[in-house]
Design a protein around this motif. Structure first.
Motif, PDB file in Angstrom:
ATOM      1  N   TYR A 182     -30.275   0.823 -34.387  1.00  0.00           N
ATOM      2  CA  TYR A 182     -31.392   0.449 -35.242  1.00  0.00           C
ATOM      3  C   TYR A 182     -32.589   1.372 -34.984  1.00  0.00           C
ATOM      4  O   TYR A 182     -32.888   1.734 -33.853  1.00  0.00           O
ATOM      5  CB  TYR A 182     -31.782  -1.003 -34.991  1.00  0.00           C
ATOM      6  CG  TYR A 182     -30.602  -1.962 -35.082  1.00  0.00           C
ATOM      7  CD1 TYR A 182     -30.008  -2.248 -36.307  1.00  0.00           C
ATOM      8  CD2 TYR A 182     -30.058  -2.548 -33.935  1.00  0.00           C
ATOM      9  CE1 TYR A 182     -28.929  -3.101 -36.396  1.00  0.00           C
ATOM     10  CE2 TYR A 182     -28.985  -3.411 -34.016  1.00  0.00           C
ATOM     11  CZ  TYR A 182     -28.407  -3.681 -35.246  1.00  0.00           C
ATOM     12  OH  TYR A 182     -27.330  -4.527 -35.324  1.00  0.00           O
ATOM     13  N   GLN A 183     -33.271   1.709 -36.068  1.00  0.00           N
ATOM     14  CA  GLN A 183     -34.405   2.610 -35.985  1.00  0.00           C
ATOM     15  C   GLN A 183     -35.742   1.882 -36.002  1.00  0.00           C
ATOM     16  O   GLN A 183     -36.785   2.496 -35.851  1.00  0.00           O
ATOM     17  CB  GLN A 183     -34.353   3.612 -37.159  1.00  0.00           C
ATOM     18  CG  GLN A 183     -33.050   4.401 -37.229  1.00  0.00           C
ATOM     19  CD  GLN A 183     -32.840   5.278 -36.013  1.00  0.00           C
ATOM     20  OE1 GLN A 183     -33.799   5.830 -35.469  1.00  0.00           O
ATOM     21  NE2 GLN A 183     -31.592   5.409 -35.575  1.00  0.00           N
ATOM     22  N   THR A 184     -35.695   0.582 -36.198  1.00  0.00           N
ATOM     23  CA  THR A 184     -36.923  -0.205 -36.262  1.00  0.00           C
ATOM     24  C   THR A 184     -36.624  -1.618 -35.780  1.00  0.00           C
ATOM     25  O   THR A 184     -35.477  -1.932 -35.437  1.00  0.00           O
ATOM     26  CB  THR A 184     -37.474  -0.252 -37.708  1.00  0.00           C
ATOM     27  OG1 THR A 184     -38.709  -0.981 -37.710  1.00  0.00           O
ATOM     28  CG2 THR A 184     -36.497  -0.924 -38.637  1.00  0.00           C
ATOM     29  N   TYR A 185     -37.622  -2.462 -35.729  1.00  0.00           N
ATOM     30  CA  TYR A 185     -37.392  -3.846 -35.357  1.00  0.00           C
ATOM     31  C   TYR A 185     -36.554  -4.541 -36.436  1.00  0.00           C
ATOM     32  O   TYR A 185     -36.714  -4.264 -37.632  1.00  0.00           O
ATOM     33  CB  TYR A 185     -38.721  -4.578 -35.167  1.00  0.00           C
ATOM     34  CG  TYR A 185     -39.465  -4.155 -33.929  1.00  0.00           C
ATOM     35  CD1 TYR A 185     -39.093  -4.636 -32.672  1.00  0.00           C
ATOM     36  CD2 TYR A 185     -40.529  -3.264 -34.001  1.00  0.00           C
ATOM     37  CE1 TYR A 185     -39.767  -4.247 -31.527  1.00  0.00           C
ATOM     38  CE2 TYR A 185     -41.217  -2.854 -32.861  1.00  0.00           C
ATOM     39  CZ  TYR A 185     -40.826  -3.357 -31.627  1.00  0.00           C
ATOM     40  OH  TYR A 185     -41.489  -2.955 -30.491  1.00  0.00           O
ATOM     41  N   ILE A 186     -35.687  -5.431 -36.001  1.00  0.00           N
ATOM     42  CA  ILE A 186     -34.797  -6.123 -36.929  1.00  0.00           C
ATOM     43  C   ILE A 186     -34.880  -7.622 -36.682  1.00  0.00           C
ATOM     44  O   ILE A 186     -35.329  -8.075 -35.633  1.00  0.00           O
ATOM     45  CB  ILE A 186     -33.336  -5.664 -36.750  1.00  0.00           C
ATOM     46  CG1 ILE A 186     -32.881  -5.890 -35.299  1.00  0.00           C
ATOM     47  CG2 ILE A 186     -33.153  -4.221 -37.174  1.00  0.00           C
ATOM     48  CD1 ILE A 186     -31.402  -5.657 -35.063  1.00  0.00           C
ATOM     49  N   THR A 187     -34.446  -8.383 -37.676  1.00  0.00           N
ATOM     50  CA  THR A 187     -34.377  -9.833 -37.513  1.00  0.00           C
ATOM     51  C   THR A 187     -33.123 -10.181 -36.703  1.00  0.00           C
ATOM     52  O   THR A 187     -32.188  -9.384 -36.599  1.00  0.00           O
ATOM     53  CB  THR A 187     -34.311 -10.536 -38.873  1.00  0.00           C
ATOM     54  OG1 THR A 187     -33.106 -10.144 -39.549  1.00  0.00           O
ATOM     55  CG2 THR A 187     -35.514 -10.156 -39.721  1.00  0.00           C
ATOM     56  N   TYR A 188     -33.126 -11.372 -36.163  1.00  0.00           N
ATOM     57  CA  TYR A 188     -31.969 -11.810 -35.382  1.00  0.00           C
ATOM     58  C   TYR A 188     -30.727 -11.916 -36.264  1.00  0.00           C
ATOM     59  O   TYR A 188     -29.614 -11.611 -35.833  1.00  0.00           O
ATOM     60  CB  TYR A 188     -32.273 -13.152 -34.717  1.00  0.00           C
ATOM     61  CG  TYR A 188     -31.151 -13.642 -33.841  1.00  0.00           C
ATOM     62  CD1 TYR A 188     -30.767 -12.942 -32.704  1.00  0.00           C
ATOM     63  CD2 TYR A 188     -30.463 -14.808 -34.153  1.00  0.00           C
ATOM     64  CE1 TYR A 188     -29.726 -13.379 -31.898  1.00  0.00           C
ATOM     65  CE2 TYR A 188     -29.429 -15.259 -33.344  1.00  0.00           C
ATOM     66  CZ  TYR A 188     -29.064 -14.542 -32.227  1.00  0.00           C
ATOM     67  OH  TYR A 188     -28.037 -14.977 -31.434  1.00  0.00           O
ATOM     68  N   GLU A 189     -30.915 -12.338 -37.521  1.00  0.00           N
ATOM     69  CA  GLU A 189     -29.779 -12.418 -38.444  1.00  0.00           C
ATOM     70  C   GLU A 189     -29.121 -11.056 -38.618  1.00  0.00           C
ATOM     71  O   GLU A 189     -27.886 -10.938 -38.661  1.00  0.00           O
ATOM     72  CB  GLU A 189     -30.223 -12.951 -39.807  1.00  0.00           C
ATOM     73  CG  GLU A 189     -30.616 -14.412 -39.804  1.00  0.00           C
ATOM     74  CD  GLU A 189     -32.088 -14.607 -39.524  1.00  0.00           C
ATOM     75  OE1 GLU A 189     -32.702 -13.718 -38.899  1.00  0.00           O
ATOM     76  OE2 GLU A 189     -32.639 -15.657 -39.927  1.00  0.00           O
ATOM     77  N   THR A 190     -29.946 -10.018 -38.723  1.00  0.00           N
ATOM     78  CA  THR A 190     -29.405  -8.667 -38.878  1.00  0.00           C
ATOM     79  C   THR A 190     -28.611  -8.251 -37.652  1.00  0.00           C
ATOM     80  O   THR A 190     -27.548  -7.630 -37.763  1.00  0.00           O
ATOM     81  CB  THR A 190     -30.545  -7.668 -39.124  1.00  0.00           C
ATOM     82  OG1 THR A 190     -31.252  -8.039 -40.318  1.00  0.00           O
ATOM     83  CG2 THR A 190     -30.008  -6.258 -39.292  1.00  0.00           C
ATOM     84  N   TYR A 191     -29.117  -8.626 -36.481  1.00  0.00           N
ATOM     85  CA  TYR A 191     -28.435  -8.221 -35.246  1.00  0.00           C
ATOM     86  C   TYR A 191     -27.062  -8.866 -35.112  1.00  0.00           C
ATOM     87  O   TYR A 191     -26.106  -8.213 -34.676  1.00  0.00           O
ATOM     88  CB  TYR A 191     -29.288  -8.590 -34.033  1.00  0.00           C
ATOM     89  CG  TYR A 191     -28.597  -8.251 -32.734  1.00  0.00           C
ATOM     90  CD1 TYR A 191     -28.624  -6.957 -32.218  1.00  0.00           C
ATOM     91  CD2 TYR A 191     -27.855  -9.214 -32.047  1.00  0.00           C
ATOM     92  CE1 TYR A 191     -27.953  -6.637 -31.053  1.00  0.00           C
ATOM     93  CE2 TYR A 191     -27.186  -8.902 -30.873  1.00  0.00           C
ATOM     94  CZ  TYR A 191     -27.233  -7.607 -30.385  1.00  0.00           C
ATOM     95  OH  TYR A 191     -26.548  -7.286 -29.239  1.00  0.00           O
ATOM     96  N   ILE A 192     -26.939 -10.144 -35.461  1.00  0.00           N
ATOM     97  CA  ILE A 192     -25.682 -10.839 -35.175  1.00  0.00           C
ATOM     98  C   ILE A 192     -24.599 -10.628 -36.219  1.00  0.00           C
ATOM     99  O   ILE A 192     -23.446 -10.988 -35.980  1.00  0.00           O
ATOM    100  CB  ILE A 192     -25.924 -12.355 -34.998  1.00  0.00           C
ATOM    101  CG1 ILE A 192     -26.402 -12.989 -36.307  1.00  0.00           C
ATOM    102  CG2 ILE A 192     -26.885 -12.626 -33.864  1.00  0.00           C
ATOM    103  CD1 ILE A 192     -26.483 -14.511 -36.231  1.00  0.00           C
TER     104      ILE A 192
END
Length: 263
Positions: free
Chosen positions: A56-66
């Motif tokens: 990831y190149q920026t901050y992401i939501t937890y939904e995106t991570y999982i």
């Protein structure tokens, strides 16, 4: 057409027909990741902060991570469920007849593995489509680049289930073994939280997560979805897939004592 190609097409077609006729299996395979995606993620979003980590190149939501981890969950559970059905098929179903055919046993098992992996990948892409509806999307090319990662992870996890089924004689025993394999593999991985979070809690748990083959399968999928290549994860996932496959083929050798001797 050669007997090898005929058997491959027939077994894959049989797995597809079974999948079509068992719609509840398709729904059940999607319910587990959707519960995590829509329910648990909402609660963990505020409690679990995520830093900028590759790919990831920026901050992401937890939904995106999982989402990549939930793709791995589908492959894991479907691989085990397919092997669960093989325990029955081996004793009273079609596999009992197939394993006595003139074709090499390793080829028949490989065809079964390919069939179950194909169904798993179809379920994964269905889940990704649902995730996109809820706003979690990846680069368009990532969906295509992730296909080899899905295949490697699906074969690895399917082969693990195949290996377990070679040692189990009764469905009741297999269900217990699944609980001791599926849940530790899933929760002791990077599917739901980054490994650096685990390292902050316990160095021992971090080490276990780092050597867990499922962790590398998830990271392989994660990087592929975002157009990146993770060499370490690829090597470990391919190595685990090879070891599990060879061990499963050994487990189904007619000359092996125990479960293999019965077939």
């Amino acid at each position: 057409m050669s007997p090898y190609a005929t058997s491959l097409i027939a077994i894959v077609k049989r797995e597809a027909l079974r999948f079509i006729h068992q719609r509840e299996r398709f729904v059940a395979a999607l319910v587990r990741p959707l519960v995590w995606f829509l329910v648990f993620a909402a609660g963990f979003r505020a409690a679990l902060g995520l830093s900028i980590i590759p790919p990831y190149q920026t901050y992401i939501t937890y939904e995106t991570y999982i989402v990549p981890g939930l793709c791995g969950m589908i492959l894991l559970f479907n691989g085990m469920q397919s092997s669960l059905s093989l325990v029955y098929d081996r004793e009273m179903g079609s596999m009992k007849l197939l394993l006595t055919s003139p074709l090499p046993r390793w080829w028949l098992l490989f065809c079964r593995l390919i069939g179950s992996t194909s169904i798993s990948i179809l379920q994964v892409y269905t889940f990704l489509a649902i995730a996109a509806v809820f706003g979690v999307t990846m680069p368009l090319a990532g969906y295509f680049m992730a296909l080899p990662a899905f295949i490697i992870a699906g074969v690895m996890l399917g082969a693990l289930g195949l290996l377990l089924s070679s040692f189990i004689k009764q469905l009741e025993n297999f269900a217990g073994v699944m609980n001791f394999v599926i849940f530790p593999m899933f929760f002791l991985s990077s599917a739901l939280y980054p490994l650096w979070k685990m390292a902050e809690s316990s160095q021992l748990l971090y080490t276990i997560c780092a050597i867990n083959p499922f962790t590398h399968a998830v990271e392989l999928i994660r990087f592929a979805l975002y157009l990146s290549f993770n060499g370490t994860a690829s090597i470990w996932a391919l190595l685990a897939a090879t070891v599990f496959t060879l061990a499963a083929l050994w487990g189904y050798k007619p000359s092996r004592t125990g479960a293999g001797k019965k077939k």
